[in-house]
Design a protein around this motif. Structure first.
Motif, PDB file in Angstrom:
ATOM      1  N   SER A 110      28.282 172.595  22.121  1.00 16.89           N
ATOM      2  CA  SER A 110      27.679 171.892  23.256  1.00 16.89           C
ATOM      3  C   SER A 110      28.486 170.662  23.631  1.00 16.89           C
ATOM      4  N   ILE A 111      28.869 169.880  22.613  1.00  9.25           N
ATOM      5  CA  ILE A 111      29.688 168.699  22.868  1.00  9.25           C
ATOM      6  C   ILE A 111      31.027 169.103  23.469  1.00  9.25           C
ATOM      7  N   PHE A 112      31.599 170.170  22.956  1.00  9.58           N
ATOM      8  CA  PHE A 112      32.907 170.636  23.414  1.00  9.58           C
ATOM      9  C   PHE A 112      32.880 170.960  24.903  1.00  9.58           C
ATOM     10  N   VAL A 113      31.867 171.729  25.347  1.00  9.25           N
ATOM     11  CA  VAL A 113      31.841 172.140  26.755  1.00  9.25           C
ATOM     12  C   VAL A 113      31.383 171.010  27.668  1.00  9.25           C
ATOM     13  N   VAL A 114      30.483 170.141  27.190  1.00  5.07           N
ATOM     14  CA  VAL A 114      30.093 168.983  27.999  1.00  5.07           C
ATOM     15  C   VAL A 114      31.281 168.057  28.193  1.00  5.07           C
ATOM     16  N   LEU A 115      32.010 167.813  27.117  1.00  6.36           N
ATOM     17  CA  LEU A 115      33.191 166.957  27.187  1.00  6.36           C
ATOM     18  C   LEU A 115      34.226 167.540  28.153  1.00  6.36           C
ATOM     19  N   GLY A 116      34.471 168.836  28.024  1.00  8.06           N
ATOM     20  CA  GLY A 116      35.412 169.475  28.931  1.00  8.06           C
ATOM     21  C   GLY A 116      34.925 169.483  30.363  1.00  8.06           C
ATOM     22  N   GLY A 117      33.616 169.642  30.557  1.00 13.43           N
ATOM     23  CA  GLY A 117      33.053 169.624  31.899  1.00 13.43           C
ATOM     24  C   GLY A 117      33.213 168.283  32.571  1.00 13.43           C
ATOM     25  N   HIS A 118      33.167 167.207  31.786  1.00 14.41           N
ATOM     26  CA  HIS A 118      33.356 165.864  32.335  1.00 14.41           C
ATOM     27  C   HIS A 118      34.833 165.492  32.453  1.00 14.41           C
ATOM     28  N   PHE A 119      35.696 166.258  31.806  1.00 14.93           N
ATOM     29  CA  PHE A 119      37.124 165.948  31.792  1.00 14.93           C
ATOM     30  C   PHE A 119      37.919 166.808  32.764  1.00 14.93           C
ATOM     31  N   PHE A 120      37.600 168.094  32.821  1.00 14.42           N
ATOM     32  CA  PHE A 120      38.249 169.032  33.741  1.00 14.42           C
ATOM     33  C   PHE A 120      37.235 169.452  34.788  1.00 14.42           C
ATOM     34  N   PRO A 121      37.580 169.512  36.052  1.00 14.36           N
ATOM     35  CA  PRO A 121      38.775 168.928  36.650  1.00 14.36           C
ATOM     36  C   PRO A 121      38.420 167.677  37.446  1.00 14.36           C
ATOM     37  N   ARG A 122      37.453 166.910  36.945  1.00 16.38           N
ATOM     38  CA  ARG A 122      36.859 165.834  37.734  1.00 16.38           C
ATOM     39  C   ARG A 122      37.888 164.874  38.301  1.00 16.38           C
ATOM     40  N   TRP A 123      38.780 164.401  37.465  1.00 13.85           N
ATOM     41  CA  TRP A 123      39.768 163.453  37.987  1.00 13.85           C
ATOM     42  C   TRP A 123      41.174 163.787  37.529  1.00 13.85           C
ATOM     43  N   LEU A 124      41.289 164.556  36.441  1.00 13.59           N
ATOM     44  CA  LEU A 124      42.599 164.835  35.862  1.00 13.59           C
ATOM     45  C   LEU A 124      43.141 166.140  36.424  1.00 13.59           C
ATOM     46  N   ALA A 125      44.280 166.099  37.086  1.00 14.84           N
ATOM     47  CA  ALA A 125      44.899 167.316  37.599  1.00 14.84           C
ATOM     48  C   ALA A 125      45.199 168.259  36.435  1.00 14.84           C
ATOM     49  N   LEU A 126      44.824 169.520  36.584  1.00 12.08           N
ATOM     50  CA  LEU A 126      44.987 170.458  35.480  1.00 12.08           C
ATOM     51  C   LEU A 126      46.462 170.711  35.163  1.00 12.08           C
ATOM     52  N   GLY A 127      47.261 170.813  36.196  1.00 12.30           N
ATOM     53  CA  GLY A 127      48.685 171.039  35.959  1.00 12.30           C
ATOM     54  C   GLY A 127      49.004 172.437  35.469  1.00 12.30           C
ATOM     55  N   TYR A 128      48.044 173.371  35.606  1.00 10.56           N
ATOM     56  CA  TYR A 128      48.257 174.742  35.176  1.00 10.56           C
ATOM     57  C   TYR A 128      47.991 175.684  36.341  1.00 10.56           C
ATOM     58  N   SER A 129      48.449 176.884  36.212  1.00  9.83           N
ATOM     59  CA  SER A 129      48.202 177.886  37.230  1.00  9.83           C
ATOM     60  C   SER A 129      47.948 179.228  36.550  1.00  9.83           C
ATOM     61  N   GLY A 130      47.510 180.186  37.342  1.00  9.82           N
ATOM     62  CA  GLY A 130      47.321 181.528  36.829  1.00  9.82           C
ATOM     63  C   GLY A 130      46.221 181.648  35.808  1.00  9.82           C
ATOM     64  N   ILE A 131      46.467 182.434  34.760  1.00  7.60           N
ATOM     65  CA  ILE A 131      45.449 182.758  33.769  1.00  7.60           C
ATOM     66  C   ILE A 131      44.983 181.507  33.021  1.00  7.60           C
ATOM     67  N   VAL A 132      45.918 180.616  32.662  1.00  4.27           N
ATOM     68  CA  VAL A 132      45.543 179.424  31.896  1.00  4.27           C
ATOM     69  C   VAL A 132      44.554 178.571  32.683  1.00  4.27           C
ATOM     70  N   ARG A 133      44.839 178.358  33.945  1.00  6.90           N
ATOM     71  CA  ARG A 133      43.938 177.572  34.782  1.00  6.90           C
ATOM     72  C   ARG A 133      42.571 178.250  34.895  1.00  6.90           C
ATOM     73  N   ASP A 134      42.566 179.569  35.092  1.00  2.53           N
ATOM     74  CA  ASP A 134      41.303 180.294  35.205  1.00  2.53           C
ATOM     75  C   ASP A 134      40.478 180.185  33.932  1.00  2.53           C
ATOM     76  N   VAL A 135      41.134 180.247  32.771  1.00  2.00           N
ATOM     77  CA  VAL A 135      40.422 180.132  31.499  1.00  2.00           C
ATOM     78  C   VAL A 135      39.821 178.738  31.341  1.00  2.00           C
ATOM     79  N   ILE A 136      40.598 177.711  31.673  1.00  2.57           N
ATOM     80  CA  ILE A 136      40.110 176.336  31.553  1.00  2.57           C
ATOM     81  C   ILE A 136      38.903 176.117  32.452  1.00  2.57           C
ATOM     82  N   LEU A 137      39.024 176.530  33.707  1.00  4.17           N
ATOM     83  CA  LEU A 137      37.913 176.347  34.640  1.00  4.17           C
ATOM     84  C   LEU A 137      36.716 177.193  34.240  1.00  4.17           C
ATOM     85  N   GLY A 138      36.969 178.423  33.786  1.00  8.72           N
ATOM     86  CA  GLY A 138      35.870 179.280  33.366  1.00  8.72           C
ATOM     87  C   GLY A 138      35.112 178.727  32.170  1.00  8.72           C
ATOM     88  N   LEU A 139      35.828 178.043  31.281  1.00  7.27           N
ATOM     89  CA  LEU A 139      35.207 177.504  30.084  1.00  7.27           C
ATOM     90  C   LEU A 139      34.437 176.225  30.357  1.00  7.27           C
TER      91      LEU A 139
END
Length: 382
Positions: free
Chosen positions: A14-43
């Motif tokens: 729970s902490i992991f996904v809440v932390l990631g939800g507040h970190f990606f992609p609110r203000w920090l540019a992901l800098g990834y594309s393709g599958i990696v970006r989709d996985v990060i956003l999906g998670l």
């Protein structure tokens, strides 16, 4: 109360996904594309479901604490419960509030593009309604009231704590009044049903549907109630599940399947799906816990050891926004997953220090003031 590894695993996730939800992609540019970006956003785009998992776990543990092996709930010790709850919640919350007033003074040193992350909108201010809602644990209603202004990420996370404490103010009184398990189960069923009705009403009638369907008290009580029902169900099935591990495994896998499907296919976004999905997600989480409690793999010393970050969940939740804010230049320099990995380590280390050297000692001190028996283990006091 013995620590339950599967519970701590869920807390950490729970902490992991809440932390990631507040970190990606609110203000920090992901800098990834393709599958990696989709996985990060999906998670992480559905990271707000982490709060649902928190609510289920909380409802289960608080019911266990209150009920234990009682057949008659009329003899619940209210003083002991409320003192223990206050000793757990207030010390760290007080520090978080004080830090919230210090942070604006640090903004002069921050990149102007990052200030909105924690800046308080001058129009909302720290007025009477703010203080009243904070002191009475009605801060979620303040967040709803201020939905068109920026109250800052540091303060916004307090909404879920307010919802929990509202529930736990009246829940022991209800248990004591209703006395018997069957009566309490009927009450919890009504709470779950009413939440679905309330979210339906909010969807049809209210502006800012998302916040009303997610952060209003009556929209969230069902998830805590599911956790409470889970305790009674687990207690009634414990002998059968111990003797039939395959049944426990089936519950566990079924819960994981439900949670995974809902997590990747839905979102808490104020759409019609938000009416039922929080309740269904809570039920899926409950099945994971119901099965996991009785699986040998989650009752080993190894599981107990590697699940330890879960006990830091309260501190992680309250501290993480501040740590994100204070070290923003570092996150911007590292970027992407590297920044998130370091952030996760920072949050865990800081929360561990807070837990061991502030929260636990003062918890014992407050219990001593009220002449309650001190916990024999540090883990028992939290």
């Amino acid at each position: 109360m013995k620590r339950i590894p599967v519970i701590d695993f869920i807390r950490f996730f729970s902490i992991f996904v809440v932390l990631g939800g507040h970190f990606f992609p609110r203000w920090l540019a992901l800098g990834y594309s393709g599958i990696v970006r989709d996985v990060i956003l999906g998670l992480f785009l559905s990271g707000s479901y982490g709060v649902t998992f928190f609510f289920v776990v909380s409802g289960f543990l608080i019911t266990q604490l209150l009920v234990s092996d009682r057949k008659d709930f009329s003899n619940i010790d209210l003083k002991s419960f409320y003192v223990k709850r206050a000793a757990r919640i207030f010390p760290l919350l007080t520090v978080i509030v004080l830090v919230g007033f210090l942070l604006p003074h640090l903004m002069v040193f921050m990149d102007p593009r990052l200030r909105n992350y924690n800046e308080w909108d001058i129009k909302s201010g720290f007025g009477l309604f703010f203080w009243f809602s904070l002191i009475t644990f009605n801060f979620n209603w303040f967040v709803i009231h201020a939905s068109e202004t920026n109250i800052g990420a540091h303060w916004a996370v307090l909404w879920s704590l307010a919802v929990e404490e509202q529930f736990y103010f009246f829940y022991p009184l209800v248990l004591k009044k209703l006395k018997k398990k069957d009566n309490v189960l009927w009450f919890l069923g009504v709470v779950i049903l009413f939440a679905i009705v309330f979210r339906t009403w909010a969807f049809l009638k209210m502006n800012h549907k998302n916040i009303w369907m997610h952060e209003a008290s009556f929209s969230s009580f069902d998830q805590i109630a599911v956790g409470a029902v889970l305790y009674f169900l687990s207690d009634g099935l414990k002998n059968e599940l111990k003797s039939k591990p395959w049944t426990a495994f089936l519950f566990f896998v079924s819960g994981l399947t439900i949670c995974f499907f809902l997590y990747v296919k839905t979102a808490i976004n104020g759409n019609v799906e938000t009416i039922l999905v929080p309740t269904l997600m809570a039920m899926g989480c409950a099945l994971v816990i119901l099965g996991g409690i009785h699986l040998p793999i989650f009752n080993s010393k190894i599981a107990e050891t590697i699940s330890w970050p879960g006990k830091l969940s309260y501190g992680c939740y309250l501290w993480h926004q501040t740590i994100i804010f204070l070290f923003m230049p570092l996150w911007a320099w590292l970027g992407g997953l590297s920044a998130f990995s370091v952030l996760l380590i920072f949050v865990l280390v800081f929360s561990y220090i807070s837990y061991e050297y502030f929260e636990v000692p003062i918890n014992h001190r407050i219990r001593g003031w009220f002449e309650l028996e001190r916990a024999t283990k540090k883990s028992d006091s939290i």
